[in-house]
Design an enzyme around this catalytic site. Structure first.
Site, PDB file in Angstrom:
ATOM      1  N   LEU A  71       1.222  -1.107   0.057  1.00  0.00           N
ATOM      2  CA  LEU A  71      -0.417   0.293  -0.037  1.00  0.00           C
ATOM      3  C   LEU A  71       0.643   1.141   0.187  1.00  0.00           C
ATOM      4  CD1 LEU A  71      -2.798   0.961   0.472  1.00  0.00           C
ATOM      5  CD2 LEU A  71      -2.004   1.408   2.828  1.00  0.00           C
ATOM      6  N   THR A  85       7.214  -4.971   4.826  1.00  0.00           N
ATOM      7  CA  THR A  85       8.021  -6.092   5.345  1.00  0.00           C
ATOM      8  C   THR A  85       7.294  -7.511   4.787  1.00  0.00           C
ATOM      9  OG1 THR A  85       7.230  -4.791   7.601  1.00  0.00           O
ATOM     10  CG2 THR A  85       7.303  -7.226   7.572  1.00  0.00           C
ATOM     11  N   LEU A 145      -5.462  -2.494   7.711  1.00  0.00           N
ATOM     12  CA  LEU A 145      -4.444  -1.552   7.952  1.00  0.00           C
ATOM     13  C   LEU A 145      -5.143  -1.446   9.234  1.00  0.00           C
ATOM     14  CD1 LEU A 145      -3.507   1.177   6.490  1.00  0.00           C
ATOM     15  CD2 LEU A 145      -2.543  -0.768   6.809  1.00  0.00           C
ATOM     16  N   LEU A 182      19.770   0.483  33.231  1.00  0.00           N
ATOM     17  CA  LEU A 182      21.126   0.125  32.586  1.00  0.00           C
ATOM     18  C   LEU A 182      22.303   0.765  32.434  1.00  0.00           C
ATOM     19  CD1 LEU A 182      18.307  -1.904  32.755  1.00  0.00           C
ATOM     20  CD2 LEU A 182      20.035  -3.131  30.289  1.00  0.00           C
ATOM     21  N   GLY A 183      21.836   2.060  32.248  1.00  0.00           N
ATOM     22  CA  GLY A 183      23.203   2.771  32.022  1.00  0.00           C
ATOM     23  C   GLY A 183      24.114   2.098  31.126  1.00  0.00           C
ATOM     24  N   GLU A 211       1.832   1.382   9.790  1.00  0.00           N
ATOM     25  CA  GLU A 211       0.569   1.429  10.521  1.00  0.00           C
ATOM     26  C   GLU A 211      -0.650   2.999  11.489  1.00  0.00           C
ATOM     27  OE1 GLU A 211      -0.643  -1.312   8.798  1.00  0.00           O
ATOM     28  OE2 GLU A 211       1.604  -2.638   9.659  1.00  0.00           O
TER      29      GLU A 211
END
Length: 394
Positions: A141, A174, A249, A348-349, A373
């Protein structure tokens, strides 16, 4: 009485979401999660780093699990309810958005278009093989100059005797380079029509898009159609105008409402675990008030997103889900998921930027999910129109 020093609550249990699910839905979730942990999670960092996935192998694996087109009836599809489908999307996206994208495009775009709008012959030809993962589908699309405005598409199909001749270009597709069938939308004298295009048809090509920084564990392609000649029965007879592709969609957007939460949950679980193990100034990082504030805020948004997703799923199964409600779910849950991923990275740095942990990979992927989407801006305008009655797209 429970001890006040019990271990941290699982993010999905904070609001007792499991109590809202049926036994079958929980079983499907557990089955998909087990396969994901066993076969997908150990390999995902390698796929992301290399920018390549074994798409055929994955399609067969996921087809064998029954998740391809699982919410459709007949033709080898499982026929599950919408919440079960959403939970499967969530478990796959907890591994990586690219894996959920493969399933969403296969089942909610390509398969759904054929199932909803195709002829009986088209359904018999394609759907059983697609459900089994023997055939891969894509959905054409979006175009280079027509993303949020599909009405501006330039791809066109003209009659030549009893045949159709298709010309044009689609972008950001995709599964495109590995697809056996492409559902392509094009302008015709009768308005926008959909075509089931076998990808081995002369004049059809699908060069893969490389050098991505997001959705690296996903095949993304351009579709190029140069005088692609199709028989009369290639057209999807049940779709005329943009309502056809937009209906597809909405199916895919629903999966994202759940899927994005899977990425967020995986990030939050990683952050909770890391904060418990990391020692800072002789104390666990999780013992600091600032860390607990971050974790509490993220768990709150994840729980609210799950309540929204399950509610929308129940509406969908009741045949009462409106497009603007899907926009609410997609806008909220993806926006909150990417915020969670970014916040988890701060916990987590420096470790958060490596592929040893999932958080920045998820954050990168969610940058794409935020856009495809329907962008956040488009979904906001859909909601705005529902609130005001005013069309703000133009």
């Amino acid at each position: 009485m429970k001890s006040p020093h019990q271990s941290p609550v699982h993010p999905l249990d904070l609001l007792a979401i499991d109590g809202l699910l049926t036994d079958e839905e929980r079983e499907i979730r557990s089955t998909v999660r087990a396969l994901a942990d066993r076969e997908l999670r150990p390999r995902i960092a390698e796929w992301f780093e290399s920018g390549a996935i074994p798409a055929r192998e994955l399609a067969r694996t996921l087809g064998g699990l029954g998740v391809l087109g699982m919410h459709l009836e007949g033709y080898g599809c499982a026929g599950t309810d919408s919440v079960a489908y959403g939970l499967a999307c969530m478990e796959l996206e907890a591994v990586d958005s690219g894996l959920r994208s493969l399933v969403s495009v296969q089942g909610s775009l390509a398969m759904y278009a054929i199932w909803k709008y195709g002829s009986e012959e088209q359904k018999q030809r394609w759907l059983p093989g697609m459900a089994a993962g023997e055939y891969i589908g894509c959905f054409g699309l979006t175009e280079p100059d027509a993303g949020s405005d599909p009405g501006a598409m330039r791809t066109h199909a003209k009659r030549d005797g009893s045949d159709w001749v298709l010309n044009g270009t689609k972008m950001w597709i995709t599964n495109g380079s590995v697809a056996d069938v492409a559902v392509v939308w094009a302008r015709t004298e009768d308005g926008v029509r959909g075509f089931a295009v076998p990808t081995d048809t002369p004049g059809f090509s699908a060069p893969e898009i490389k050098r991505k920084l997001s959705l690296r564990a996903s095949v993304t392609s351009e579709l190029v159609m140069e005088d692609v000649r199709l028989p009369a029965d290639a057209v999807l007879p049940g779709a005329r105008g943009l309502s056809g592709p937009l209906g597809c969609l909405n199916e895919a957007r629903f999966g994202i409402v759940f899927g994005a939460l899977g990425a967020a949950r995986d990030c939050l679980e990683a952050a909770i675990s890391y904060a418990g193990d990391r020692t800072v100034f002789a104390r666990p990082l999780s013992s600091y008030q600032l860390t607990q504030q971050k974790l509490a805020d993220m768990a709150l948004e994840l729980g609210k997103g799950m309540l929204l997703a399950v509610h929308l799923g129940r509406l969908k199964d009741a045949g009462q889900l409106a497009p603007e409600q899907i926009s609410v779910g997609k806008l909220n849950n993806v926006r909150e998921a990417i915020a969670i991923a970014r916040e988890c990275r701060t916990i987590l740095g420096a470790n958060g930027i490596t592929l040893e942990y999932p958080v920045l990979r998820h954050a990168n992927n969610l940058e794409s999910v935020l856009t495809y989407e329907g962008t956040s801006e488009v979904h906001a305008l859909v909601i705005g129109k529902a609130l005001t009655g005013e069309q703000a797209f133009r």
